[in-house]
Design a protein around this motif. Sequence first.
Motif, PDB file in Angstrom:
ATOM      1  N   LEU A   8       0.820  -1.202   0.000  1.00 51.64           N
ATOM      2  CA  LEU A   8       0.000   0.000   0.000  1.00 51.64           C
ATOM      3  C   LEU A   8       0.857   1.256   0.000  1.00 51.64           C
ATOM      4  N   SER A   9       0.356   2.279  -0.649  1.00 54.97           N
ATOM      5  CA  SER A   9       1.042   3.571  -0.706  1.00 54.97           C
ATOM      6  C   SER A   9       0.680   4.392   0.531  1.00 54.97           C
ATOM      7  N   ALA A  10       1.181   5.614   0.592  1.00 51.38           N
ATOM      8  CA  ALA A  10       0.884   6.503   1.712  1.00 51.38           C
ATOM      9  C   ALA A  10      -0.538   7.031   1.665  1.00 51.38           C
ATOM     10  N   ASP A  11      -1.198   6.921   0.518  1.00 53.72           N
ATOM     11  CA  ASP A  11      -2.576   7.406   0.381  1.00 53.72           C
ATOM     12  C   ASP A  11      -3.522   6.411   1.055  1.00 53.72           C
ATOM     13  N   PRO A  12      -4.228   6.803   2.136  1.00 56.37           N
ATOM     14  CA  PRO A  12      -5.056   5.838   2.863  1.00 56.37           C
ATOM     15  C   PRO A  12      -6.267   5.348   2.089  1.00 56.37           C
ATOM     16  N   SER A  13      -6.620   6.013   0.999  1.00 60.57           N
ATOM     17  CA  SER A  13      -7.798   5.590   0.238  1.00 60.57           C
ATOM     18  C   SER A  13      -7.479   4.547  -0.817  1.00 60.57           C
ATOM     19  N   GLN A  14      -6.203   4.285  -1.057  1.00 64.94           N
ATOM     20  CA  GLN A  14      -5.812   3.409  -2.158  1.00 64.94           C
ATOM     21  C   GLN A  14      -5.628   1.963  -1.696  1.00 64.94           C
ATOM     22  N   PHE A  15      -6.545   1.105  -2.138  1.00 64.85           N
ATOM     23  CA  PHE A  15      -6.438  -0.339  -1.936  1.00 64.85           C
ATOM     24  C   PHE A  15      -6.623  -1.029  -3.280  1.00 64.85           C
ATOM     25  N   PRO A  16      -5.993  -2.178  -3.479  1.00 66.25           N
ATOM     26  CA  PRO A  16      -6.312  -2.962  -4.676  1.00 66.25           C
ATOM     27  C   PRO A  16      -7.784  -3.380  -4.648  1.00 66.25           C
ATOM     28  N   SER A  17      -8.352  -3.626  -5.801  1.00 66.45           N
ATOM     29  CA  SER A  17      -9.724  -4.121  -5.861  1.00 66.45           C
ATOM     30  C   SER A  17      -9.807  -5.461  -5.126  1.00 66.45           C
ATOM     31  N   PRO A  18     -10.834  -5.676  -4.302  1.00 65.79           N
ATOM     32  CA  PRO A  18     -10.947  -6.949  -3.571  1.00 65.79           C
ATOM     33  C   PRO A  18     -10.930  -8.181  -4.465  1.00 65.79           C
ATOM     34  N   GLY A  27      -8.325 -14.751   0.295  1.00 61.80           N
ATOM     35  CA  GLY A  27      -8.660 -13.394   0.686  1.00 61.80           C
ATOM     36  C   GLY A  27      -7.499 -12.462   0.931  1.00 61.80           C
ATOM     37  N   LEU A  28      -6.278 -12.957   0.970  1.00 63.75           N
ATOM     38  CA  LEU A  28      -5.129 -12.083   1.217  1.00 63.75           C
ATOM     39  C   LEU A  28      -4.965 -11.126   0.044  1.00 63.75           C
ATOM     40  N   LEU A  29      -4.972  -9.824   0.337  1.00 62.13           N
ATOM     41  CA  LEU A  29      -5.078  -8.819  -0.708  1.00 62.13           C
ATOM     42  C   LEU A  29      -3.857  -7.922  -0.838  1.00 62.13           C
ATOM     43  N   ALA A  30      -3.301  -7.463   0.291  1.00 62.67           N
ATOM     44  CA  ALA A  30      -2.221  -6.470   0.234  1.00 62.67           C
ATOM     45  C   ALA A  30      -1.463  -6.476   1.547  1.00 62.67           C
ATOM     46  N   MET A  31      -0.382  -5.729   1.586  1.00 60.84           N
ATOM     47  CA  MET A  31       0.420  -5.595   2.795  1.00 60.84           C
ATOM     48  C   MET A  31       0.814  -4.130   2.967  1.00 60.84           C
ATOM     49  N   GLY A  32       1.277  -3.812   4.173  1.00 63.24           N
ATOM     50  CA  GLY A  32       1.828  -2.488   4.416  1.00 63.24           C
ATOM     51  C   GLY A  32       0.783  -1.455   4.777  1.00 63.24           C
ATOM     52  N   GLY A  33       1.170  -0.196   4.626  1.00 61.63           N
ATOM     53  CA  GLY A  33       0.287   0.890   5.030  1.00 61.63           C
ATOM     54  C   GLY A  33       0.350   1.114   6.525  1.00 61.63           C
ATOM     55  N   ASP A  34      -0.756   1.512   7.091  1.00 64.79           N
ATOM     56  CA  ASP A  34      -0.816   1.785   8.524  1.00 64.79           C
ATOM     57  C   ASP A  34      -2.221   1.479   9.032  1.00 64.79           C
ATOM     58  N   LEU A  35      -2.426   1.704  10.326  1.00 72.76           N
ATOM     59  CA  LEU A  35      -3.723   1.454  10.951  1.00 72.76           C
ATOM     60  C   LEU A  35      -4.383   2.771  11.372  1.00 72.76           C
ATOM     61  N   SER A  36      -4.175   3.803  10.591  1.00 74.04           N
ATOM     62  CA  SER A  36      -4.774   5.099  10.910  1.00 74.04           C
ATOM     63  C   SER A  36      -6.288   5.041  10.740  1.00 74.04           C
ATOM     64  N   VAL A  37      -6.983   5.956  11.380  1.00 71.28           N
ATOM     65  CA  VAL A  37      -8.441   6.019  11.258  1.00 71.28           C
ATOM     66  C   VAL A  37      -8.884   6.177   9.806  1.00 71.28           C
ATOM     67  N   PRO A  38      -8.303   7.106   9.021  1.00 75.55           N
ATOM     68  CA  PRO A  38      -8.752   7.235   7.620  1.00 75.55           C
ATOM     69  C   PRO A  38      -8.563   5.959   6.806  1.00 75.55           C
ATOM     70  N   ARG A  39      -7.425   5.265   7.019  1.00 74.79           N
ATOM     71  CA  ARG A  39      -7.195   4.047   6.230  1.00 74.79           C
ATOM     72  C   ARG A  39      -8.158   2.939   6.640  1.00 74.79           C
ATOM     73  N   LEU A  40      -8.373   2.761   7.942  1.00 77.77           N
ATOM     74  CA  LEU A  40      -9.305   1.729   8.380  1.00 77.77           C
ATOM     75  C   LEU A  40     -10.723   2.028   7.899  1.00 77.77           C
ATOM     76  N   GLN A  41     -11.116   3.289   7.954  1.00 77.78           N
ATOM     77  CA  GLN A  41     -12.448   3.648   7.479  1.00 77.78           C
ATOM     78  C   GLN A  41     -12.596   3.311   6.001  1.00 77.78           C
ATOM     79  N   GLN A  42     -11.593   3.648   5.201  1.00 73.70           N
ATOM     80  CA  GLN A  42     -11.620   3.319   3.779  1.00 73.70           C
ATOM     81  C   GLN A  42     -11.647   1.807   3.560  1.00 73.70           C
TER      82      GLN A  42
END
Length: 240
Positions: A8-18, A27-42
């Motif tokens: 995952l990139s630094a942009d919390p809205s960017q996820f690969p398509s499920p 179901g394993l889709l991606a790795m990395g990023g963070d657990l910030s509120v905006p990313r979890l909400q997205q």
Amino acid sequence: MVIYLPELSADPSQFPSPDRALSEPDGLLAMGGDLSVPRLQQAYQQGIFPWFSEGDPLLWWSPSIRATFEPDTLKINRSLRKQLSKSQYRVLLNQHFAAVVQGCSEPRPSQAGTWILPPMQQAYLELHQAGLAHSVEVWRDDELVGGCYGVQTGLLFCGESMFNREANAAKVALCALQYQLQRFGGGWIDCQLMNPFLQQLGATTISRADYLQRLSDLGQDSLAPGCWAATELPESWWYE
């Protein structure tokens, strides 16, 4: 087996398509990023959730089959009604969220450890403080004996975990959860992965595609105000 995952990139809205999730492990889709509120909400709005063990990277999942409860499908059986009629339990909402997450993080008898690590606990506490994550708490006298927590997305409650410190307490929490959701216009519960306990209570499975469509439909609306106000359910909630 070598697995190649998008990072995952630094942009919390960017996820690969499920639909790009692996079939093994399912179901394993991606790795990395963070657990910030905006990313979890997205993530929850896109049908994705984090799940990783100690020593693993941060992993994101969208399984091909989801376990769900439709409204009014959780039923209280006769033995549990007897317990409730004796006023053995009190059910609180959103008053001891951190304690519920801590209870859920305790290893089960069949498990060597827990996936609800301190970073996960802190992340969901921050979601709770942002008004996005909620808890149902089951008490006997002054002891917290069970509960569950999860993330509300529109009319869908995305359950994360539950725990028992005595028999039936988690079932009380789930039934109280659906009761409260239905009072305020919802009742849909996503339980992520099926297990024998959920199946016994009436959970059914749907495909990823159907789940994402349901998520989209339910995400267009919201519960009536006050559903997740910190409160205690009326003593007779289970009669209704």
